[in-house]
Scaffold this motif. Structure first.
Motif, PDB file in Angstrom:
ATOM      1  N   GLY A  98       0.802  -1.211   0.000  1.00 24.42           N
ATOM      2  CA  GLY A  98       0.000   0.000   0.000  1.00 24.42           C
ATOM      3  C   GLY A  98       0.839   1.268   0.000  1.00 24.42           C
ATOM      4  O   GLY A  98       2.061   1.242   0.096  1.00 24.42           O
ATOM      5  N   GLU A  99       0.164   2.389  -0.088  1.00 25.89           N
ATOM      6  CA  GLU A  99       0.841   3.675  -0.241  1.00 25.89           C
ATOM      7  C   GLU A  99       1.670   4.069   0.970  1.00 25.89           C
ATOM      8  O   GLU A  99       2.640   4.805   0.856  1.00 25.89           O
ATOM      9  CB  GLU A  99      -0.197   4.761  -0.533  1.00 25.89           C
ATOM     10  CG  GLU A  99      -0.950   4.553  -1.852  1.00 25.89           C
ATOM     11  CD  GLU A  99      -1.975   5.634  -2.089  1.00 25.89           C
ATOM     12  OE1 GLU A  99      -2.118   6.499  -1.199  1.00 25.89           O
ATOM     13  OE2 GLU A  99      -2.623   5.624  -3.143  1.00 25.89           O
ATOM     14  N   ASP A 100       1.292   3.606   2.156  1.00 27.10           N
ATOM     15  CA  ASP A 100       1.996   4.021   3.370  1.00 27.10           C
ATOM     16  C   ASP A 100       3.320   3.292   3.566  1.00 27.10           C
ATOM     17  O   ASP A 100       4.115   3.671   4.420  1.00 27.10           O
ATOM     18  CB  ASP A 100       1.108   3.789   4.602  1.00 27.10           C
ATOM     19  CG  ASP A 100      -0.125   4.683   4.585  1.00 27.10           C
ATOM     20  OD1 ASP A 100      -0.044   5.758   3.954  1.00 27.10           O
ATOM     21  OD2 ASP A 100      -1.142   4.307   5.179  1.00 27.10           O
ATOM     22  N   TYR A 101       3.544   2.241   2.804  1.00 25.77           N
ATOM     23  CA  TYR A 101       4.758   1.452   2.972  1.00 25.77           C
ATOM     24  C   TYR A 101       5.691   1.716   1.798  1.00 25.77           C
ATOM     25  O   TYR A 101       5.577   1.097   0.745  1.00 25.77           O
ATOM     26  CB  TYR A 101       4.414  -0.036   3.070  1.00 25.77           C
ATOM     27  CG  TYR A 101       3.559  -0.362   4.267  1.00 25.77           C
ATOM     28  CD1 TYR A 101       4.138  -0.592   5.503  1.00 25.77           C
ATOM     29  CD2 TYR A 101       2.172  -0.419   4.166  1.00 25.77           C
ATOM     30  CE1 TYR A 101       3.356  -0.877   6.615  1.00 25.77           C
ATOM     31  CE2 TYR A 101       1.386  -0.703   5.267  1.00 25.77           C
ATOM     32  CZ  TYR A 101       1.985  -0.933   6.488  1.00 25.77           C
ATOM     33  OH  TYR A 101       1.213  -1.210   7.583  1.00 25.77           O
ATOM     34  N   HIS A 102       6.592   2.633   1.972  1.00 25.30           N
ATOM     35  CA  HIS A 102       7.473   3.027   0.891  1.00 25.30           C
ATOM     36  C   HIS A 102       8.661   2.079   0.777  1.00 25.30           C
ATOM     37  O   HIS A 102       8.906   1.234   1.641  1.00 25.30           O
ATOM     38  CB  HIS A 102       7.934   4.468   1.104  1.00 25.30           C
ATOM     39  CG  HIS A 102       6.804   5.453   1.096  1.00 25.30           C
ATOM     40  ND1 HIS A 102       6.157   5.826  -0.052  1.00 25.30           N
ATOM     41  CD2 HIS A 102       6.181   6.112   2.103  1.00 25.30           C
ATOM     42  CE1 HIS A 102       5.197   6.692   0.233  1.00 25.30           C
ATOM     43  NE2 HIS A 102       5.187   6.876   1.536  1.00 25.30           N
ATOM     44  N   ASP A 103       9.393   2.255  -0.296  1.00 27.93           N
ATOM     45  CA  ASP A 103      10.501   1.364  -0.612  1.00 27.93           C
ATOM     46  C   ASP A 103      11.515   1.286   0.518  1.00 27.93           C
ATOM     47  O   ASP A 103      12.163   0.261   0.716  1.00 27.93           O
ATOM     48  CB  ASP A 103      11.185   1.857  -1.892  1.00 27.93           C
ATOM     49  CG  ASP A 103      11.840   0.725  -2.654  1.00 27.93           C
ATOM     50  OD1 ASP A 103      11.395  -0.422  -2.492  1.00 27.93           O
ATOM     51  OD2 ASP A 103      12.787   0.986  -3.395  1.00 27.93           O
ATOM     52  N   GLU A 104      11.641   2.356   1.274  1.00 25.47           N
ATOM     53  CA  GLU A 104      12.616   2.390   2.360  1.00 25.47           C
ATOM     54  C   GLU A 104      12.358   1.291   3.382  1.00 25.47           C
ATOM     55  O   GLU A 104      13.296   0.746   3.968  1.00 25.47           O
ATOM     56  CB  GLU A 104      12.570   3.764   3.039  1.00 25.47           C
ATOM     57  CG  GLU A 104      13.613   3.962   4.122  1.00 25.47           C
ATOM     58  CD  GLU A 104      13.504   5.325   4.773  1.00 25.47           C
ATOM     59  OE1 GLU A 104      14.398   5.661   5.573  1.00 25.47           O
ATOM     60  OE2 GLU A 104      12.525   6.045   4.496  1.00 25.47           O
ATOM     61  N   LYS A 105      11.094   0.949   3.587  1.00 21.21           N
ATOM     62  CA  LYS A 105      10.748  -0.042   4.599  1.00 21.21           C
ATOM     63  C   LYS A 105      10.991  -1.476   4.141  1.00 21.21           C
ATOM     64  O   LYS A 105      11.101  -2.376   4.974  1.00 21.21           O
ATOM     65  CB  LYS A 105       9.288   0.129   5.021  1.00 21.21           C
ATOM     66  CG  LYS A 105       9.021   1.443   5.738  1.00 21.21           C
ATOM     67  CD  LYS A 105       7.583   1.567   6.179  1.00 21.21           C
ATOM     68  CE  LYS A 105       7.350   2.884   6.912  1.00 21.21           C
ATOM     69  NZ  LYS A 105       5.948   3.051   7.352  1.00 21.21           N
ATOM     70  N   VAL A 106      11.037  -1.704   2.843  1.00 16.27           N
ATOM     71  CA  VAL A 106      11.301  -3.052   2.350  1.00 16.27           C
ATOM     72  C   VAL A 106      12.754  -3.225   1.917  1.00 16.27           C
ATOM     73  O   VAL A 106      13.263  -4.347   1.873  1.00 16.27           O
ATOM     74  CB  VAL A 106      10.362  -3.411   1.179  1.00 16.27           C
ATOM     75  CG1 VAL A 106       8.931  -3.482   1.646  1.00 16.27           C
ATOM     76  CG2 VAL A 106      10.503  -2.423   0.041  1.00 16.27           C
ATOM     77  N   MET A 107      13.421  -2.121   1.620  1.00 13.27           N
ATOM     78  CA  MET A 107      14.820  -2.200   1.206  1.00 13.27           C
ATOM     79  C   MET A 107      15.751  -2.582   2.355  1.00 13.27           C
ATOM     80  O   MET A 107      16.937  -2.823   2.145  1.00 13.27           O
ATOM     81  CB  MET A 107      15.266  -0.870   0.602  1.00 13.27           C
ATOM     82  CG  MET A 107      14.782  -0.647  -0.823  1.00 13.27           C
ATOM     83  SD  MET A 107      15.415  -1.885  -1.975  1.00 13.27           S
ATOM     84  CE  MET A 107      17.138  -1.413  -2.038  1.00 13.27           C
ATOM     85  N   ILE A 108      15.207  -2.652   3.571  1.00 17.02           N
ATOM     86  CA  ILE A 108      16.007  -3.123   4.709  1.00 17.02           C
ATOM     87  C   ILE A 108      16.560  -4.511   4.417  1.00 17.02           C
ATOM     88  O   ILE A 108      17.681  -4.851   4.803  1.00 17.02           O
ATOM     89  CB  ILE A 108      15.152  -3.151   5.994  1.00 17.02           C
ATOM     90  CG1 ILE A 108      14.598  -1.757   6.295  1.00 17.02           C
ATOM     91  CG2 ILE A 108      15.962  -3.657   7.177  1.00 17.02           C
ATOM     92  CD1 ILE A 108      13.622  -1.728   7.451  1.00 17.02           C
ATOM     93  N   LEU A 109      15.776  -5.325   3.704  1.00 17.92           N
ATOM     94  CA  LEU A 109      16.202  -6.689   3.390  1.00 17.92           C
ATOM     95  C   LEU A 109      17.443  -6.721   2.508  1.00 17.92           C
ATOM     96  O   LEU A 109      18.137  -7.738   2.453  1.00 17.92           O
ATOM     97  CB  LEU A 109      15.063  -7.441   2.697  1.00 17.92           C
ATOM     98  CG  LEU A 109      13.855  -7.805   3.568  1.00 17.92           C
ATOM     99  CD1 LEU A 109      12.725  -8.330   2.706  1.00 17.92           C
ATOM    100  CD2 LEU A 109      14.251  -8.833   4.620  1.00 17.92           C
ATOM    101  N   ALA A 110      17.711  -5.636   1.797  1.00 15.12           N
ATOM    102  CA  ALA A 110      18.862  -5.590   0.892  1.00 15.12           C
ATOM    103  C   ALA A 110      20.103  -5.002   1.546  1.00 15.12           C
ATOM    104  O   ALA A 110      21.163  -4.946   0.913  1.00 15.12           O
ATOM    105  CB  ALA A 110      18.502  -4.780  -0.354  1.00 15.12           C
ATOM    106  N   GLU A 111      19.999  -4.579   2.797  1.00 15.15           N
ATOM    107  CA  GLU A 111      21.152  -3.999   3.476  1.00 15.15           C
ATOM    108  C   GLU A 111      22.213  -5.064   3.727  1.00 15.15           C
ATOM    109  O   GLU A 111      21.885  -6.228   3.994  1.00 15.15           O
ATOM    110  CB  GLU A 111      20.708  -3.358   4.791  1.00 15.15           C
ATOM    111  CG  GLU A 111      19.789  -2.158   4.593  1.00 15.15           C
ATOM    112  CD  GLU A 111      19.343  -1.542   5.906  1.00 15.15           C
ATOM    113  OE1 GLU A 111      19.741  -2.073   6.975  1.00 15.15           O
ATOM    114  OE2 GLU A 111      18.597  -0.548   5.875  1.00 15.15           O
ATOM    115  N   PRO A 112      23.496  -4.704   3.636  1.00 16.27           N
ATOM    116  CA  PRO A 112      24.589  -5.688   3.740  1.00 16.27           C
ATOM    117  C   PRO A 112      24.535  -6.564   4.982  1.00 16.27           C
ATOM    118  O   PRO A 112      24.819  -7.759   4.911  1.00 16.27           O
ATOM    119  CB  PRO A 112      25.844  -4.807   3.734  1.00 16.27           C
ATOM    120  CG  PRO A 112      25.437  -3.576   2.995  1.00 16.27           C
ATOM    121  CD  PRO A 112      24.000  -3.342   3.353  1.00 16.27           C
TER     122      PRO A 112
END
Length: 412
Positions: free
Chosen positions: A185-199
Motif C-alpha cells: 500500500g501507499e503508506d509502505y514506501h521502498d525504504e521499509k522493504v529495502m532493509i532486506l537488501a542492506e549488507p
C-alpha cells in the motif's frame, strides 16, 4: 480394570527384558517435532507458503500443555511461522522478541528514543532461533501496531525496530527457508522493504527456497530490482496479482498544466518486467512456478523459462490472462516437466501454444485444465493427446463458479 486384569493374566507370556531405566526408549525432541509438524502443517508441500490455520494452532497449544518436553517441541513449531493474518496479536510477538535483545541492541534503540519493554520476565525460550518462514508484510504491520502503543512515536521507530529484529533473526536462526513479499500500500514506501537488501541483513534471504511475490506497487520497485542478486536459490516461485499498468490511461489527469499520473508509470512497468525476467534467470535450480491472477509480464516470464529447462518440473497457471503474451517458446524448452496445469485461464491462442505442441515432454504425467467455454480447440486436442483421453478438460459455462472454485483452493 478389565484391561489391566487381562494384561496381568498374559504377562507371563511376554519376553522378560532387563532394560535399565536410563536405556528405556523415550520420545526425544526430534521425534516430537516431526509428529507435531505433521499435526500442524496440514499442507506438507514445501513448495507452498502457507499459514497455520485455527485448528493447527489449537492442536499445538494443546500439545504445549502436556509437559515440559512437549511444550518445548510444540513451541518450536509454533514460532516457525510467527507472523500470520490469522493472528490478532502480532504486536505482542514484537514485545516478546524485543525482550531477547542484547545490551548493545537495546542501547542503540534507546539512543533513538524508542522505549523498549522491560527485560523481565525473561523469555522461556530463544524465540528468534525458531523462525524459518517470514511474511514480511505481516511482520511490518505487527511492528506498526506495536509502535502505536508507545507513549511517543518517533519517525524512525518502525524502520529501526524492523532492522534490529531482522538482525536478531539472522544471528539466532540463520537464513530463512521461505519468504513472502506483498504489495503493502501507499503508506509502505521502498525504504521499509529495502532493509532486506542492506549488507548486514541480506544474508537472511539469500538461501530462501520458497519465494512468494504477491504483486508490487510503485513504492517497492527498488527491492524487486535487487531480488535477482539477493535470491538465487529459489526452488519454488509464486507470483500473484501482477496486473501491470493497464489502468494508467484512466488514472491520468491534467490540472493547471501539470500532469498527475497515479499508478505504475511506463518506466516502472518495464523495470518490473525486466526484474521478474532476471529473477527467473538468476535461479540455480527452479523446480516449480505457480502464477495466480496475473495479467501482465507473461511474455517476459515465460521467455525466461529456457534458463530453467533442466530443473523445472511443475507449472501452474490459475486465473491468468494470457492476452498479448506471445509464443510460449520458453515453456516449450522445459522438457523435464512432470505437471502442467491451467485453471480458469483466458486469452490462450493458437499462436501461443504452437511451440508447446511441437515440443516433447517425455516425463509429463498429466496436463490439467479447467476452463470456460470451448477455448482454443487445438490446445484442447493437444491436452487430450498428452493425457491419452478424448475429453479430459473440464468446462465451466457459468462465471459464478469462480467463487466456489476459489473456496476450494486457499491460494485463490
Amino acid at each position: 480394570m478389565l484391561r489391566k486384569k487381562r494384561i496381568k493374566e498374559f504377562s507371563h507370556l511376554l519376553p522378560q527384558l532387563n532394560i535399565e531405566p536410563s536405556q528405556r526408549p523415550t520420545l526425544v525432541s526430534d521425534v516430537l517435532e516431526e509428529i507435531f509438524s505433521l499435526v500442524a502443517e496440514t499442507d506438507s508441500r514445501s513448495s507452498v507458503f502457507y499459514y497455520y490455520d485455527h485448528a493447527a494452532l489449537k492442536n499445538l497449544y494443546a500439545c504445549a500443555l502436556v509437559n515440559r518436553q512437549w511444550c518445548a517441541s510444540a513451541v518450536r513449531i509454533l514460532w516457525r511461522r510467527p507472523f500470520s493474518p490469522i493472528h490478532n496479536g502480532g504486536h505482542k510477538l514484537i514485545t516478546t522478541y524485543l525482550r531477547g535483545l542484547d545490551v548493545e541492541e537495546r542501547r542503540d534503540l534507546k539512543l533513538k528514543r524508542i522505549k523498549l519493554p522491560t527485560v523481565s520476565p525473561i523469555p522461556m525460550f530463544n524465540y528468534p532461533s525458531f523462525i524459518r518462514h517470514l511474511d514480511y508484510g505481516e511482520m511490518l504491520y505487527a511492528v506498526e501496531v506495536w509502535s502505536t502503543t508507545l507513549p511517543r512515536r518517533r519517525p524512525n521507530t518502525v524502520i529501526s525496530v524492523m532492522r534490529v529484529l531482522l538482525r536478531l533473526f539472522l544471528h539466532n536462526s540463520g537464513p530463512l527457508s521461505s519468504l513472502k513479499l506483498a504489495s503493502l500500500g501507499e503508506d509502505y514506501h521502498d525504504e521499509k522493504v529495502m532493509i532486506l537488501a542492506e549488507p548486514e541483513i541480506r544474508s537472511l534471504i539469500t538461501s530462501v527456497r520458497t519465494l512468494s511475490l504477491d504483486g508490487f506497487d510503485c513504492n517497492q520497485h527498488g527491492l524487486l530490482v535487487r531480488l535477482p542478486d539477493l535470491c538465487k536459490n529459489v526452488e519454488y516461485l509464486h507470483l500473484r496479482g501482477w496486473y501491470g499498468n493497464k489502468q494508467n490511461e484512466e488514472d491520468t489527469t491534467i490540472d493547471n498544466n501539470t500532469t498527475n499520473i497515479s499508478g505504475t508509470t511506463s518506466s516502472q512497468k518495464d523495470a518490473a518486467a525486466i526484474s521478474l525476467r532476471r529473477l527467473i534467470k538468476a535461479q540455480k535450480s527452479l523446480i516449480s512456478l505457480d502464477m495466480i491472477d496475473c495479467k501482465a509480464y507473461l511474455g517476459h516470464i515465460i521467455s525466461a523459462l529456457d534458463t530453467q529447462s533442466i530443473s523445472l518440473r511443475k507449472m501452474k497457471f490459475r486465473l491468468v490472462d494470457f492476452k498479448d503474451c506471445g509464443p510460449w517458446d520458453g515453456l516449450a524448452t522445459c522438457h523435464k516437466l512432470t505437471n502442467l496445469e491451467f485453471w480458469l485461464c483466458k486469452g490462450i491462442t493458437q499462436k501461443m501454444i504452437k511451440p508447446l505442441i511441437n515440443g516433447t515432454f517425455p516425463e509429463l504425467e498429466e496436463v490439467k485444465m479447467l476452463q470456460y467455454g470451448k477455448g482454443c480447440e487445438e490446445f484442447n486436442t493437444w491436452i487430450n493427446n498428452m493425457n491419452g483421453t478424448t475429453n479430459k478438460e473440464e468446462i465451466l459455462e457459468d462465471s459464478d463458479d469462480v467463487d466456489f472454485f476459489s473456496q476450494e483452493d486457499p491460494d485463490l
